[in-house]
Design a protein around this motif. Structure first.
Motif, PDB file in Angstrom:
ATOM      1  N   LEU A   1       0.737  -1.313   0.114  1.00  0.00           N
ATOM      2  CA  LEU A   1       0.049   0.178  -0.104  1.00  0.00           C
ATOM      3  C   LEU A   1       0.853   0.972   0.116  1.00  0.00           C
ATOM      4  N   ALA A   2       1.944   1.260   0.872  1.00  0.00           N
ATOM      5  CA  ALA A   2       2.918   2.464   1.051  1.00  0.00           C
ATOM      6  C   ALA A   2       3.497   2.739  -0.545  1.00  0.00           C
ATOM      7  N   MET A   3       3.771   1.580  -1.198  1.00  0.00           N
ATOM      8  CA  MET A   3       4.302   1.883  -2.624  1.00  0.00           C
ATOM      9  C   MET A   3       3.317   2.217  -3.586  1.00  0.00           C
ATOM     10  N   GLU A   4       2.135   1.989  -3.552  1.00  0.00           N
ATOM     11  CA  GLU A   4       0.935   2.424  -4.096  1.00  0.00           C
ATOM     12  C   GLU A   4       0.825   3.900  -4.012  1.00  0.00           C
ATOM     13  N   ILE A   5       0.645   4.403  -2.449  1.00  0.00           N
ATOM     14  CA  ILE A   5       0.595   5.689  -2.295  1.00  0.00           C
ATOM     15  C   ILE A   5       1.646   6.583  -2.968  1.00  0.00           C
ATOM     16  N   VAL A   6       2.785   6.091  -2.924  1.00  0.00           N
ATOM     17  CA  VAL A   6       3.893   6.974  -3.449  1.00  0.00           C
ATOM     18  C   VAL A   6       3.810   7.007  -4.700  1.00  0.00           C
TER      19      VAL A   6
ATOM     20  N   ILE B   1      -1.586   5.268   6.834  1.00  0.00           N
ATOM     21  CA  ILE B   1      -0.987   4.209   7.607  1.00  0.00           C
ATOM     22  C   ILE B   1      -0.637   4.270   9.160  1.00  0.00           C
ATOM     23  N   GLY B   2      -0.322   5.430   9.434  1.00  0.00           N
ATOM     24  CA  GLY B   2       0.079   5.781  10.748  1.00  0.00           C
ATOM     25  C   GLY B   2       1.499   5.715  10.887  1.00  0.00           C
ATOM     26  N   ALA B   3       1.815   6.455  12.026  1.00  0.00           N
ATOM     27  CA  ALA B   3       3.298   6.354  12.440  1.00  0.00           C
ATOM     28  C   ALA B   3       3.709   5.859  13.931  1.00  0.00           C
ATOM     29  N   GLY B   4       2.747   5.052  14.244  1.00  0.00           N
ATOM     30  CA  GLY B   4       2.654   4.570  15.582  1.00  0.00           C
ATOM     31  C   GLY B   4       3.911   3.414  15.919  1.00  0.00           C
ATOM     32  N   MET B   5       3.927   2.876  17.127  1.00  0.00           N
ATOM     33  CA  MET B   5       4.924   1.839  17.313  1.00  0.00           C
ATOM     34  C   MET B   5       4.362   0.516  16.696  1.00  0.00           C
ATOM     35  N   LYS B   6       3.241   0.328  16.610  1.00  0.00           N
ATOM     36  CA  LYS B   6       2.926  -1.005  15.921  1.00  0.00           C
ATOM     37  C   LYS B   6       3.519  -1.245  14.745  1.00  0.00           C
TER      38      LYS B   6
ATOM     39  N   GLY C   1       7.835   3.262   3.133  1.00  0.00           N
ATOM     40  CA  GLY C   1       7.307   4.211   2.267  1.00  0.00           C
ATOM     41  C   GLY C   1       7.977   5.632   2.022  1.00  0.00           C
ATOM     42  N   VAL C   2       8.562   6.040   3.301  1.00  0.00           N
ATOM     43  CA  VAL C   2       9.277   7.132   3.264  1.00  0.00           C
ATOM     44  C   VAL C   2      10.860   7.155   2.489  1.00  0.00           C
ATOM     45  N   PHE C   3      11.308   5.978   2.898  1.00  0.00           N
ATOM     46  CA  PHE C   3      12.509   5.581   1.960  1.00  0.00           C
ATOM     47  C   PHE C   3      12.118   5.772   0.630  1.00  0.00           C
ATOM     48  N   TYR C   4      11.033   5.061   0.097  1.00  0.00           N
ATOM     49  CA  TYR C   4      10.674   4.832  -1.319  1.00  0.00           C
ATOM     50  C   TYR C   4      10.430   6.379  -1.909  1.00  0.00           C
ATOM     51  N   ALA C   5       9.738   7.127  -1.204  1.00  0.00           N
ATOM     52  CA  ALA C   5       9.319   8.360  -1.415  1.00  0.00           C
ATOM     53  C   ALA C   5      10.515   9.186  -1.836  1.00  0.00           C
TER      54      ALA C   5
END
Length: 332
Positions: free
Chosen positions: A222-227, A246-251, A261-265
């Motif tokens: 999903l992260a790839m698709e968003i980017v 997606i969120g940025a929590g510890m889960k 996703g951030v790495f990819y973006a």
């Protein structure tokens, strides 16, 4: 510096940089970060609103980096990931620094440390651990097994089961180990590294204890698709979309897909990726550490702001380049 060492060193030092950059923003909202710091672009002293890491100085690392260094020492001394040695070192670290009296560790790691200190069954205690602690410390395994994707996966599983043994806990560790292993080789595009992370997550989900949770592998996809759908937008906007979906929590099923996703973006840029992720807040130090691991492994230490490297190594008195050399030497 040869390219392989540059990337291994980059992975380790950027883990610490991301950890230290994110530390002052940990468990804050985006609006709180703006109010307290405007925008984090360098190391800052935690504000009075920072409850988890209020005693750490600007440029100081947290348990994220400390645990990755423990994994590095296990690999160096044993020539592989050795579970019993890892448990011994984690127990010594927890006792020496009174970790159980601190606010820095997550719930899964806390239960793991309580169990090994009391002599309990850590595999039983850890089988429902679903936070990001195994993934935040696993990058050295990716470095160590840069030449062997399968061994990286196997050792990532072994490293996660004692404390984060659930499907998402193991999947997240395997995803990051696989991605780092692929990136360290230096022959892959960011998209290929993301595919490796998905394959790693799938393998991890097959090995972890079944709990009710979203799929880490599906969320990385999903992260790839968003980017991919938003490539025309500025990085900050793309990362905000990742955060919203997606969120940025510890889960594990938030932190790890978001970080990948951030790495990819950011296309593997250490500076761009770290500034983007830490200003999203929530589990900012761990997300910063993971994005640092990925971007550093992809782009290398030679691309990192030299003042950041000098600050981290001076404040924390750690020679990350030497550790990277040891990991590469031992694995050969």
């Amino acid at each position: 510096m040869n390219p392989l060492l540059d990337r291994a060193y980059g992975c380790l030092i950027a883990t610490a940089i991301g950890d230290a950059l994110g530390m002052p923003a940990s468990f804050m909202s985006i609006s709180q970060i703006k109010q307290e710091y405007s925008k984090i672009t360098d190391f800052v002293t935690p504000s009075r609103e920072q409850v988890a890491h209020s005693s750490i100085v600007a440029g100081g690392i947290t348990d994220d980096t400390q645990e990755s260094l423990i994994v590095s020492s296990v690999l160096k001394e044993a020539g592989k990931f050795d579970t019993e040695l890892f448990i011994l070192k984690m127990k010594e670290w927890a006792v020496k620094y009174n970790i159980l009296e601190s606010t820095v560790i997550g719930p899964s790691t806390r239960l793991f440390l309580e169990t090994i200190i009391s002599g309990g069954n850590y595999l039983e205690a850890g089988k429902k651990g679903d936070t990001n602690g195994a993934a935040m410390r696993v990058a050295p395994i990716g470095i160590f097994h840069h030449h062997d994707f399968e061994l990286a996966i196997q050792d990532a599983i072994a490293s996660a089961l004692p404390s984060h043994g659930s499907k998402p806990g193991v999947a997240s560790a395997c995803a990051i180990a696989a991605a780092v292993s692929k990136a360290i080789e230096g022959k892959s595009l960011p998209s290929e590294i993301m595919v490796a992370a998905i394959l790693g997550a799938i393998r991890g989900e097959e090995s972890g204890y079944d709990i009710p949770s979203p799929s880490v592998a599906a969320r990385i996809h999903l992260a790839m698709e968003i980017v991919d759908r938003n490539q025309d937008k500025p990085l900050e906007e793309i990362c905000l979309l990742l955060y919203k979906y997606i969120g940025a929590g510890m889960k594990s099923y938030e932190s790890i897909p978001l970080s990948l996703g951030v790495f990819y973006a950011a296309k593997g840029s250490v500076t761009d990726g770290l500034i983007a992720v830490v200003n999203l807040g929530d589990d900012a130090d761990t997300n910063g550490a993971i994005v640092g691991s990925l971007c550093g492994a992809y782009s290398g230490a030679s691309t990192i702001n030299k003042s950041w490297i000098e600050k981290i190594e001076k404040v924390n008195s750690i020679n990350f380049k030497e550790i990277a050399q040891d990991l590469l030497k031992t694995c050969s």
